[in-house]
Scaffold this active site. Structure first.
Site, PDB file in Angstrom:
ATOM      1  CE  LYS A 205      -3.402   2.384   2.802  1.00  0.00           C
ATOM      2  NZ  LYS A 205      -4.314   2.351   3.939  1.00  0.00           N
ATOM      3  CD  GLU A 211       9.231  -6.026   7.203  1.00  0.00           C
ATOM      4  OE1 GLU A 211       8.998  -4.928   6.634  1.00  0.00           O
ATOM      5  OE2 GLU A 211       9.002  -6.221   8.408  1.00  0.00           O
ATOM      6  N   GLY A 266      -4.877  -1.659   4.988  1.00  0.00           N
ATOM      7  CA  GLY A 266      -4.074  -2.794   4.520  1.00  0.00           C
ATOM      8  C   GLY A 266      -4.751  -4.136   4.772  1.00  0.00           C
ATOM      9  NE  ARG A 267      -6.387  -3.662  10.904  1.00  0.00           N
ATOM     10  CZ  ARG A 267      -5.699  -2.537  11.019  1.00  0.00           C
ATOM     11  NH1 ARG A 267      -4.531  -2.410  10.411  1.00  0.00           N
ATOM     12  NH2 ARG A 267      -6.151  -1.522  11.741  1.00  0.00           N
ATOM     13  CD  GLU A 352      -1.807  -4.420  11.418  1.00  0.00           C
ATOM     14  OE1 GLU A 352      -2.406  -4.262  10.348  1.00  0.00           O
ATOM     15  OE2 GLU A 352      -0.590  -4.701  11.459  1.00  0.00           O
ATOM     16  CG  HIS A 383      -5.053 -35.883  17.049  1.00  0.00           C
ATOM     17  ND1 HIS A 383      -5.193 -37.077  17.736  1.00  0.00           N
ATOM     18  CD2 HIS A 383      -6.084 -35.821  16.176  1.00  0.00           C
ATOM     19  CE1 HIS A 383      -6.251 -37.721  17.259  1.00  0.00           C
ATOM     20  NE2 HIS A 383      -6.817 -36.970  16.320  1.00  0.00           N
ATOM     21  CE  LYS A 511       6.107  -0.613   9.815  1.00  0.00           C
ATOM     22  NZ  LYS A 511       5.217   0.232   9.030  1.00  0.00           N
TER      23      LYS A 511
HETATM   24  O1  F6P Z   1       2.167  -4.290   9.860  1.00  0.00           O
HETATM   25  C1  F6P Z   1       1.854  -2.974   9.589  1.00  0.00           C
HETATM   26  C2  F6P Z   1       1.337  -2.789   8.218  1.00  0.00           C
HETATM   27  O2  F6P Z   1       1.209  -1.430   8.008  1.00  0.00           O
HETATM   28  C3  F6P Z   1       0.002  -3.505   7.969  1.00  0.00           C
HETATM   29  O3  F6P Z   1      -1.081  -2.802   8.428  1.00  0.00           O
HETATM   30  C4  F6P Z   1       0.039  -3.654   6.501  1.00  0.00           C
HETATM   31  O4  F6P Z   1      -0.919  -4.576   6.070  1.00  0.00           O
HETATM   32  C5  F6P Z   1       1.466  -4.089   6.298  1.00  0.00           C
HETATM   33  O5  F6P Z   1       2.202  -3.324   7.233  1.00  0.00           O
HETATM   34  C6  F6P Z   1       2.018  -3.894   4.915  1.00  0.00           C
HETATM   35  O6  F6P Z   1       2.007  -2.556   4.521  1.00  0.00           O
HETATM   36  P1  F6P Z   1       2.200  -2.143   3.027  1.00  0.00           P
HETATM   37  O7  F6P Z   1       1.102  -2.748   2.228  1.00  0.00           O
HETATM   38  O8  F6P Z   1       2.150  -0.650   3.020  1.00  0.00           O
HETATM   39  O9  F6P Z   1       3.538  -2.666   2.564  1.00  0.00           O
END
Ligand code: F6P
Length: 547
Positions: A205, A211, A266-267, A352, A383, A511
């Site tokens: 987003k 990452e 995002g979620r 979240e 199990h 972060k």
């Molecule tokens: O973990 C924090 C967060 O901002 C989430 O809310 C989001 O889904 C994820 O990181 C990834 O963010 P982006 O889509 O901006 O890379």
């Protein structure tokens, strides 16, 4: 408006708790032969049996009054009409617009956003058709056999869960998901792939997530290594983001970008272009059916009275357990292998969204908010951890989820799966008394003394609550409805708790600190300003790291 825990409705529930605490579900069933009929709901292809919860009609009435005191109706209207209800980020919350199939406009700041939603859906349809048909080819002219989605959090969990949940319908390229910044994740994934036939979807987003950018750089280097030409990137990389400039800076042509907007959290974004891997794997028609299922649940949520409203009921039951009966976790137990990623998806959605400790206006909450969400598909869980759910010292509300029909059931095994699912909720509800345990042992021929000694271990307290959600088939529509159901459940709870369910400041501090530590690890210089533990861990790594 008083804080929710200062309202007479909250006090009434607190008082009611004392009435309900000694009551056992066995007795509630025995007292009311209509309990199942009265405590089941049907909506958007789903059936919810909530009769195995520690509630009576009276409990529910008190919970509906609490929802009224929190102005749930008003908040639902505010969300659907584009108000900036995500107040700490100053944003509207309109994932429902992404699946609005009603033909009605959805307004944000005086603009109907539906035309741009439709435009991106058309772009997704066109692109996925071209990739799936082999019309879109890689740099060397070969068709795409594998898609790698690079993204994390909401840019990973939603599309991954849906692609796997609808695995039975998967008829497009193979789809892989790389999220973790651990180089093993991208390394192991790419080791099995051919750069000539691999398409990367870089999904972020913000397009700033460390990452994702690190994994995308690794993928780009791998692609260039294999294909030897910068020009190849345009055929093998597309981006999904709200941020065109950053996509361009990264080196992806914005003609190959699929847009979404800051009013999509995002979620909550799998309905947006973040769902592109779903379209690639399953085709646009099935993605649209997913949207339609979610839209049907949206319509239900907006129009049904509280007593008939599935998300409202699920949300309020959660409030009852978390805030009045003191439970601290919630198990998600899909009796469906295709839904194996649902618990992880719901972890982000619920934890979240509602893992918050201050109200919308920044005051500490005076009551517990989101429980820990966890789970595994049955029967594996049985199990492993069900022992604790049945006989441990805590009560853990469970959601059992199953489809009545199974597309892979050639040997009649599905009946076994369903039998286990229903047996578990029955056992949790009924339990087994000391007397029953003892009699069973004696009937099996055990000597009285030995039976007395063993009986306490074979007692199940019961009275452990669960919901069961059934659908005829796990297919795009029912899955869409199921996901939307949980989204709205989270919303209902956030409204009662008075928190902003749509921000996520809790991920920031880690972060920020990682940003300080990374150059120290890279350069071998550890600051004194760290605490002794952090300094010690860094020193240990630096001493033992091989160049
Ligand atoms: O973990 C924090 C967060 O901002 C989430 O809310 C989001 O889904 C994820 O990181 C990834 O963010 P982006 O889509 O901006 O890379």
């Amino acid at each position: 408006m008083p804080a929710i825990h200062d309202t007479p409705q909250w006090a009434a529930l607190n008082h009611h708790r004392e009435v309900m605490e000694p009551r056992h579900l066995r007795h509630l069933f025995a007292e009311d032969p209509q309990r199942f009929e009265q405590m089941t709901l049907r909506a958007a292809g789903l059936m919810l049996d909530y009769s195995k919860n520690r509630v009576t009609r009276n409990t529910l009435e008190l919970l509906f009054e609490l929802a009224e005191a929190a102005d749930l109706d008003g908040w639902i209207r505010r969300m659907f009409s584009g108000d900036r209800i995500n107040n700490t980020e100053g944003r509207a919350v309109l994932h429902v617009a992404l699946r609005n199939r009603s033909g009605r406009p959805v307004w944000v700041d005086g603009e109907d956003v539906m035309p741009k939603v439709e435009r991106v859906l058309e772009h997704m349809a066109d692109f996925s058709r071209r990739v799936r048909s082999g019309e879109w080819v890689g740099y060397t002219g070969r068709a795409i056999s594998d898609v790698v989605n690079i993204g994390i959090g909401g840019s990973n969990l939603g599309p991954k869960m849906v692609c796997r949940a609808l695995g039975h319908f998967h008829d497009g390229p193979r789809v892989h998901f790389v999220s973790n910044v651990d180089p093993t994740h991208v390394g192991e994934t790419l080791a099995r792939l051919d750069p000539e036939t691999t398409l990367f979807v870089v999904a972020s987003k913000t397009f700033t997530t460390q990452e994702t950018l690190a994994n995308a750089r690794a993928a780009r280097a791998w692609c260039l290594d294999g294909l030897g030409d910068e020009a190849a990137v345009a055929r093998h990389f597309v981006a999904v983001s709200t941020h065109a400039e950053r996509v361009a800076e990264f080196g992806i042509d914005t003609a190959n970008m699929f847009e979404f907007w800051d009013w999509v959290g995002g979620r909550y974004s799998l309905w947006s272009a973040i769902g592109l891997p779903i379209c690639l794997a399953l085709g646009m028609e099935r993605f649209v059916a997913l949207l339609e299922g979610a839209h049907a649940m949206d319509e239900h949520f907006v129009t049904a009275a509280p007593s008939e409203n599935m998300p409202v009921i699920l949300g309020l039951l959660g409030i009852w357990y978390t805030d009045f009966l003191g439970t601290t976790s919630q198990a998600i137990l899909p009796y469906d292998q295709y839904l194996r990623h649902l618990p992880a998806y719901l972890q982000q959605l619920e934890m979240e969204s509602n893992g918050k400790r201050v109200t919308r206006d920044g005051q500490p909450v005076a009551y517990p908010t989101a429980p820990v969400i966890w789970g595994e598909p049955g029967t594996d869980g049985q199990h492993a951890f069900y022992q604790l759910i049945h006989q441990g010292t805590q009560s853990i509300p469970c959601d059992f989820i199953a489809a009545v029909n199974n597309p892979n059931d050639r040997l009649g095994m599905h009946a076994m799966l369903l039998a286990n699912c229903f047996a578990q909720s029955e056992a949790l509800m009924r339990g087994r008394s000391h007397e029953e345990a003892l009699q069973e042992l004696l009937q099996q021929g055990m000597a009285a003394e030995a039976a007395e000694a063993l009986a306490p271990h074979r007692v199940f307290p019961g009275n452990r609550p669960s919901n069961t959600l059934l659908m005829e088939r796990l297919e795009p529509r029912t899955l869409g409805a199921l996901i939307a159901l949980y989204e709205h459940k989270v919303f209902v709870q956030g409204v009662i708790w008075g928190i902003d369910s749509f921000d996520q400041w809790g991920v920031e501090l880690g972060k920020q600190l990682a940003g300080v530590i990374l150059p120290e690890l890279e350069q071998g210089l550890v600051r004194d300003s760290h605490d002794a533990s952090t300094r010690g861990l860094l020193d240990y790594c630096l001493r033992h790291r091989r160049p």
